[in-house]
Motif scaffolding. Structure first.
Motif, PDB file in Angstrom:
ATOM      1  N   ARG A 181      37.022 -14.138  35.467  1.00 30.23           N
ATOM      2  CA  ARG A 181      38.236 -14.621  36.132  1.00 30.23           C
ATOM      3  C   ARG A 181      39.454 -14.469  35.233  1.00 30.23           C
ATOM      4  O   ARG A 181      40.531 -14.127  35.700  1.00 30.23           O
ATOM      5  CB  ARG A 181      38.072 -16.064  36.563  1.00 30.23           C
ATOM      6  CG  ARG A 181      37.149 -16.216  37.742  1.00 30.23           C
ATOM      7  CD  ARG A 181      37.024 -17.674  38.113  1.00 30.23           C
ATOM      8  NE  ARG A 181      36.194 -17.837  39.274  1.00 30.23           N
ATOM      9  CZ  ARG A 181      36.643 -18.284  40.438  1.00 30.23           C
ATOM     10  NH1 ARG A 181      37.895 -18.615  40.585  1.00 30.23           N
ATOM     11  NH2 ARG A 181      35.821 -18.411  41.451  1.00 30.23           N
ATOM     12  N   LYS A 229      35.149 -26.191  36.386  1.00 27.84           N
ATOM     13  CA  LYS A 229      36.222 -25.449  35.731  1.00 27.84           C
ATOM     14  C   LYS A 229      36.482 -24.132  36.442  1.00 27.84           C
ATOM     15  O   LYS A 229      37.623 -23.748  36.659  1.00 27.84           O
ATOM     16  CB  LYS A 229      35.887 -25.197  34.264  1.00 27.84           C
ATOM     17  CG  LYS A 229      36.019 -26.417  33.394  1.00 27.84           C
ATOM     18  CD  LYS A 229      35.760 -26.080  31.948  1.00 27.84           C
ATOM     19  CE  LYS A 229      35.904 -27.305  31.075  1.00 27.84           C
ATOM     20  NZ  LYS A 229      35.689 -27.013  29.665  1.00 27.84           N
ATOM     21  N   ILE A 230      35.414 -23.430  36.804  1.00 29.29           N
ATOM     22  CA  ILE A 230      35.577 -22.154  37.501  1.00 29.29           C
ATOM     23  C   ILE A 230      36.204 -22.374  38.868  1.00 29.29           C
ATOM     24  O   ILE A 230      37.083 -21.630  39.287  1.00 29.29           O
ATOM     25  CB  ILE A 230      34.220 -21.428  37.606  1.00 29.29           C
ATOM     26  CG1 ILE A 230      33.777 -20.963  36.216  1.00 29.29           C
ATOM     27  CG2 ILE A 230      34.296 -20.252  38.561  1.00 29.29           C
ATOM     28  CD1 ILE A 230      32.381 -20.403  36.157  1.00 29.29           C
ATOM     29  N   TYR A 285      39.949 -23.083  38.586  1.00 34.50           N
ATOM     30  CA  TYR A 285      40.668 -22.067  37.828  1.00 34.50           C
ATOM     31  C   TYR A 285      41.854 -21.515  38.621  1.00 34.50           C
ATOM     32  O   TYR A 285      41.737 -21.198  39.785  1.00 34.50           O
ATOM     33  CB  TYR A 285      39.699 -20.928  37.488  1.00 34.50           C
ATOM     34  CG  TYR A 285      40.337 -19.797  36.755  1.00 34.50           C
ATOM     35  CD1 TYR A 285      40.541 -19.867  35.394  1.00 34.50           C
ATOM     36  CD2 TYR A 285      40.745 -18.655  37.427  1.00 34.50           C
ATOM     37  CE1 TYR A 285      41.130 -18.834  34.708  1.00 34.50           C
ATOM     38  CE2 TYR A 285      41.332 -17.618  36.747  1.00 34.50           C
ATOM     39  CZ  TYR A 285      41.515 -17.705  35.394  1.00 34.50           C
ATOM     40  OH  TYR A 285      42.112 -16.680  34.730  1.00 34.50           O
ATOM     41  N   VAL A 310      30.952 -26.557  33.974  1.00 35.02           N
ATOM     42  CA  VAL A 310      31.410 -25.169  34.041  1.00 35.02           C
ATOM     43  C   VAL A 310      31.761 -24.807  35.476  1.00 35.02           C
ATOM     44  O   VAL A 310      32.770 -24.154  35.738  1.00 35.02           O
ATOM     45  CB  VAL A 310      30.333 -24.214  33.475  1.00 35.02           C
ATOM     46  CG1 VAL A 310      30.715 -22.772  33.710  1.00 35.02           C
ATOM     47  CG2 VAL A 310      30.122 -24.471  31.995  1.00 35.02           C
ATOM     48  N   TRP A 332      33.641 -17.283  34.000  1.00 36.08           N
ATOM     49  CA  TRP A 332      34.917 -17.725  33.433  1.00 36.08           C
ATOM     50  C   TRP A 332      35.656 -16.538  32.813  1.00 36.08           C
ATOM     51  O   TRP A 332      36.834 -16.321  33.066  1.00 36.08           O
ATOM     52  CB  TRP A 332      34.674 -18.813  32.396  1.00 36.08           C
ATOM     53  CG  TRP A 332      35.920 -19.187  31.667  1.00 36.08           C
ATOM     54  CD1 TRP A 332      36.296 -18.792  30.420  1.00 36.08           C
ATOM     55  CD2 TRP A 332      36.995 -19.995  32.158  1.00 36.08           C
ATOM     56  NE1 TRP A 332      37.519 -19.317  30.099  1.00 36.08           N
ATOM     57  CE2 TRP A 332      37.969 -20.059  31.143  1.00 36.08           C
ATOM     58  CE3 TRP A 332      37.211 -20.676  33.352  1.00 36.08           C
ATOM     59  CZ2 TRP A 332      39.148 -20.784  31.293  1.00 36.08           C
ATOM     60  CZ3 TRP A 332      38.382 -21.388  33.477  1.00 36.08           C
ATOM     61  CH2 TRP A 332      39.333 -21.435  32.469  1.00 36.08           C
TER      62      TRP A 332
END
Length: 86
Positions: A59, A8-9, A12, A5, A56
């Motif tokens: 964002r 991924k953040i 982003y 996670v 997430w």
């Protein structure tokens, strides 16, 4: 191949495609991610868990929603008259 996670953040850039909202108008997508962010925070905070995965949703809604909408919704949340179910 699987990203955490946090990765991924960190990586982003913009909101990814969401099959629930296939049309050009992303208003519902914006609103749904705003709700999901606050629901996620509420649920994880109640269990005394880390709320980092909720970032997430934040964002995504910040990239999709106009700032004026978000500030209005935040104000409504503070006043206790937000129309959505959280």
């Amino acid at each position: 191949m699987s990203e955490t996670v946090q990765e991924k953040i960190k990586n982003y850039r913009t909101a990814p495609f969401d099959a629930r909202f296939p049309n050009t108008n992303q208003t519902r997508n914006c609103y749904q991610n705003y709700l999901d962010f606050h629901r996620c925070n509420k649920a994880l905070s109640a269990k005394d868990q880390d709320v980092t995965p909720c970032e997430w949703y934040q964002r995504v809604y910040k990239s999709l929603c106009p700032v004026s909408w978000v500030s209005k919704w935040d104000e409504q949340m503070e006043n206790g008259n937000f129309p959505g179910k959280i």
